[in-house]
Structure formats: C-alpha cells, structure tokens
Design a protein around this motif. Structure first.
Motif, short mmCIF file in Angstrom:
data_model
loop_
_atom_site.label_atom_id
_atom_site.label_comp_id
_atom_site.label_asym_id
_atom_site.label_seq_id
_atom_site.Cartn_x
_atom_site.Cartn_y
_atom_site.Cartn_z
N LEU A 18 0.85 -0.88 0.08
CA LEU A 18 -0.04 -0.07 0.09
C LEU A 18 0.97 1.18 -0.05
O LEU A 18 2.04 1.25 0.31
N SER A 19 0.28 2.26 -0.32
CA SER A 19 0.99 3.51 -0.25
C SER A 19 1.40 3.72 1.16
O SER A 19 0.37 4.20 1.93
N ASN A 55 -5.37 10.51 -0.25
CA ASN A 55 -5.26 9.12 -0.50
C ASN A 55 -3.88 8.34 0.15
O ASN A 55 -3.57 7.12 -0.26
N SER A 56 -3.16 9.33 0.84
CA SER A 56 -2.07 8.72 1.43
C SER A 56 -2.53 7.76 2.55
O SER A 56 -3.61 7.88 3.35
N HIS A 57 -1.37 6.97 2.99
CA HIS A 57 -1.82 6.10 4.03
C HIS A 57 -2.29 6.96 5.55
O HIS A 57 -2.92 6.63 6.09
N LYS A 81 -10.28 9.23 3.63
CA LYS A 81 -9.64 8.51 2.70
C LYS A 81 -8.34 7.76 3.34
O LYS A 81 -7.91 6.54 3.23
N ASN A 83 -5.69 6.16 5.91
CA ASN A 83 -6.13 5.01 7.14
C ASN A 83 -5.76 5.83 8.58
O ASN A 83 -6.41 5.45 9.53
C1 LIG Z 1 -6.11 1.65 4.53
O1 LIG Z 1 -6.04 0.24 4.90
C2 LIG Z 1 -6.89 -0.75 4.02
C3 LIG Z 1 -6.82 -1.94 4.74
O2 LIG Z 1 -5.86 -2.20 5.65
C4 LIG Z 1 -6.27 -0.73 2.62
O3 LIG Z 1 -7.09 -1.54 1.76
C5 LIG Z 1 -6.22 0.78 2.04
O4 LIG Z 1 -5.58 0.61 0.65
C6 LIG Z 1 -5.43 1.40 2.92
N1 LIG Z 1 -5.57 2.98 2.47
C7 LIG Z 1 -4.33 3.80 2.28
C8 LIG Z 1 -4.79 5.12 1.71
O5 LIG Z 1 -3.38 3.48 2.40
#
Ligand SMILES: *[C@@H]1O[C@H](CO)[C@@H](O)[C@H](O)[C@H]1NC(C)=O
Ligand SMILES: *[C@@H]1O[C@H](CO)[C@@H](O)[C@H](O)[C@H]1NC(C)=O
Ligand SMILES: *[C@@H]1O[C@H](CO)[C@@H](O)[C@H](O)[C@H]1NC(C)=O
Ligand SMILES: *[C@@H]1O[C@H](CO)[C@@H](O)[C@H](O)[C@H]1NC(C)=O
Length: 401
Positions: A18-19, A55-57, A81, A83
């Motif tokens: 993931l990003s 959209n960043s983590h 969006k 996490n």
């Molecule tokens: C947030 O976490 C979920 C599940 O862990 C993942 O599917 C999603 O891509 C993540 N979002 C970002 C923006 O990193």
C-alpha cells in the motif's frame, strides 16, 4: 512521543503493497492566521477536508507551534480516505470567549470529531475551552436570543475507531474536557486535563458506548469526575492516573429514568486520587435495568479523599422522586485489591445496595484506609452487599471474612 511515532511507523511498515506515504497539510497554507483573534475555523475545515480526502496512508494536519488559533464551534467529520489522520498539535487552540458566539450552532460541542477512523492527536499544544463565562453565570432568566443555555463540551469524539490522543493539555472547558461516544479501540496517554476544582460539570474524560479504551499515565485536575464511564462501555482500562481535585473515578450514573444500561470489564489500576470529593464510585439509579459487572480497582492510593470507596444503588441527586423501586441495575464481580490511603471524612467505605437486586461477589482484599487526621476514626457502611473482605480496615460487616 517515541512510542507514538513507532506505532505509526510500524503500522505503515506492516501494510506492504500500500502507499506508505505521509502527506502533510499545514493549517497556515489554508489561510489560518493564529493570532488568537481571527476566526480560523474556515481555514481549519479546508485543511481538514484536504487531509481527510488525501489518498496517502497517513495524512498529517499540522497546527504549528508559537501560534494561537481561535476556533468557533466546528465539526471535523469522517470517514477519511487516509487510514490514519494525524493532527500534530504543536500550537494552541482557543474557544470563543462569550456564550453568544455559540449561538446559531446546532451542537453542544465546541470541537467535534465524528466517524473518523485512525484519528491521532498528539503534540505539546493546549486546547483552551475558555469556559469561565459558563461557570459563573448559571442558566437563570432569559438567555441571550438564540444562545444555548447548556455549556458545550470542549472536544467530543463520536464513532472514532482506533483513536490515539497523546501529550497535549486541555484547560478550562465550559463542560467536560472530552467525551468519547461509540468509539472502539482508543488509547489516551500522557495528557493533562486541568480546570479549577470549583468549576461545575468539568468532567475530565467521559466514556460512553465505547469499547476497548485505555487511558494511561495522565494528569487530571478538574471540577467534576476525573473519568466517568457510563452506559454501554466495556473493556475499559485505566492506569497511571493522577486525579485531584475532582470527583474521582466513577462508573455511572447508570439506569437514569428506568433505562437499561450495561457496563462491564473495567480495570482501574495504579491511580492516585488526591483530595477528591469521592474516590472510586459506582452509582446507579433506582428503577433501572441491566448490569455493571467485572470491575476491578487495584493498587489505588487515596490522599485525603472525602469518601474513598462507594457503591450506591440509590443514586438520586437534585431530584425529589427518589422512591425505592423493584428494579435496579445489578452490580456484581467488583474487586478492590491493594488499596491504601487516607480519608478526609469518617466515611471511608459505603456499599449501599438495593434489597431486591443487591450487589454480589464484592471482594475487598488488602484495603487499608486510615483517617487523614491522626487519632480520628473512619467507618464503613454496608447494606445488602454480598461477598468477602479480607485484610481490610475499616472492617466491612456485611461481607464474609
Ligand atoms: C487503508 O487500509 C486498508 C486495509 O488495511 C487498505 O485496503 C487501504 O488501501 C488503505 N488505504 C490507504 C490510503 O493506505
Ligand atoms: C504508576 O503510575 C505512575 C503515574 O501516576 C507512573 O509513573 C508509574 O510508572 C506507574 N507504575 C506502574 C508500575 O505502572
Ligand atoms: C430505600 O431503601 C434503603 C435501604 O433499605 C433505605 O435506607 C432508604 O431510606 C429507602 N429510601 C426510600 C426513599 O424509601
Ligand atoms: C451511604 O450511601 C447511602 C446511599 O447514597 C446513603 O443514603 C447513606 O447516608 C450513606 N451512608 C453513610 C454513612 O455515608
């Protein structure tokens, strides 16, 4: 601090593919001024929207140091969006000074966070509710046109899962410093909540409808309950709290107006309560239904607490219709272990239970409460409580030895 960042770093490392980026949004770039005069709410909301939609983590909202931001009542809504939405609180935030500045808002909150998953607030900043106008003028006569009479809670977290709060200070709220409602998995640590001992209804942390919440290593000196755990809460762990002045650590009140309320799995450990009005207290109204169970108080120190240990199944303040009823909240499996300290009044322990529902499996072990004035005496009072008391002074007559 280290712990906090470690958590964030680990969380970004363990989600490979993931990003794992962090994007920052500084409120100054969105027009905030931070001079303590300008209403910075619109700028904060713009910055919040950008961070929340990123959209960043991890998206990081920066509230810079050496500035004071005036915010009107504001709601920061999710879901986001990103996490993790991390608010870096380096600067200070202040509330409107007058009651009239709250009129026209449909909220009873100054700063609200709703539906945000993975919200973290950390930093050395201060949140100042400037609540003294609300304390001094009780709601009598006609309030200002459109103004609400009920003081607003400083900060509310509603349906915030994976909440982390760390390091900051909250002072002088109009009402509670913070409330958590319907939140899951929260960690609150190393925060300071401060208000005068005489300020009315300034609870420290109110937790309701929430599960898996930890409150650690924090300092709470306020005018009402340091921590209040109410209906619908479970798996609550409270450790390393210094409380006082204040009303101590409370469970309830539960069962108001015949409600069905449930609280279970509460663990309070290693806390010091100094000159609090009550110490550790479970309070329920007559006529309610439901239960409070599996509650443990361990390694608690009282310093001149007024009424250190209370179970009250007849709670009924400021009301005249306090008749005994056939229903009550059931209280069971409550343990007090390793409790020491001094009581300012002679009422050290009061276990007051209803005769129909009662309190069962109440366990006291190594509980030693002495008078704060040497030579005076302290007493315990016990009514319809069932269980066992070992190594306990003053002795509790209705429990087995
Ligand atoms: C947030 O976490 C979920 C599940 O862990 C993942 O599917 C999603 O891509 C993540 N979002 C970002 C923006 O990193
Ligand atoms: C107990 O709480 C205090 C803060 O009041 C903290 O400094 C100490 O480390 C805690 N002790 C344990 C054993 O957790
Ligand atoms: C309710 O019951 C308790 C315990 O029996 C008693 O002390 C109290 O006076 C009663 N209250 C009323 C209002 O009847
Ligand atoms: C104990 O609590 C009960 C219920 O609130 C109250 O009626 C009673 O007066 C208290 N007793 C003492 C000795 O404080």
């Amino acid at each position: 601090m280290e712990f906090f960042f470690t958590v964030l770093i680990i969380l970004s490392v363990i989600t490979p593919g993931l990003s794992s980026t962090t994007t920052s949004f500084n409120v100054l770039q969105y027009g905030a001024v931070g001079n303590g005069q300008t209403n910075d709410s619109p700028a904060f909301l713009k910055a919040w929207k950008a961070a929340c939609q990123s959209n960043s983590h991890i998206s990081r909202l920066i509230i810079p140091a050496k500035r004071t931001f005036l915010l009107k009542p504001t709601t920061f809504s999710g879901p986001c969006k990103s996490n993790y939405t991390y608010i870096q609180l380096s600067g200070n935030i202040i509330a409107p000074k007058t009651k009239s500045e709250y009129s026209g808002f449909h909220t009873n909150t100054w700063l609200g966070f709703s539906f945000v998953n993975g919200l973290a607030i950390s930093g050395k900043g201060t949140i100042d509710g400037r609540g003294s106008a609300w304390w001094q003028q009780p709601c009598v006569g006609n309030p200002l046109p459109g103004a609400t009479c009920r003081p607003p809670t400083a900060v509310t977290f509603n349906r915030c899962n994976r909440l982390q709060l760390k390091g900051y200070t909250s002072i002088n709220p109009a009402r509670s410093h913070m409330t958590l409602t319907s939140c899951k998995k929260g960690i609150i640590s190393n925060i300071r909540l401060i208000a005068p001992g005489t300020s009315p209804n300034t609870d420290g942390i109110d937790i309701s409808g929430s599960t898996d919440i930890q409150v650690l290593n924090s300092f709470i000196a306020t005018g009402d309950d340091c921590i209040a755990i109410s209906a619908g809460s479970s798996k609550i762990k409270i450790t390393g709290i210094t409380c006082g002045p204040g009303h101590g650590i409370s469970i309830g009140s539960l069962g108001t107006r015949g409600e069905t309320d449930i609280v279970e799995d509460v663990h309070v450990e290693n806390c010091t309560l100094t000159e609090t009005l009550t110490g550790v207290r479970i309070k329920t109204w007559q006529g309610g239904a439901g239960y409070a169970r599996r509650i443990t108080f361990e390694k608690i120190r009282f310093v001149r607490a007024n009424n250190p240990i209370i179970i009250d199944q007849f709670y009924c303040p400021h009301r005249s219709d306090c008749q005994n009823q056939t229903r009550a909240i059931k209280i069971s499996d409550v343990t007090y272990k390793g409790i020491v300290g001094t009581s300012l009044t002679d009422k050290a322990i009061n276990l007051s239970c209803d005769q129909n529902v009662g309190c069962s499996n109440i366990v006291l072990d190594h509980v030693y409460i002495t008078p704060s004035v040497p030579g005076q005496k302290v007493f315990s009072y016990c009514h319809n409580a069932h269980g066992i008391a070992t190594h306990t002074k003053p002795s509790v007559k209705c429990l087995l030895k």
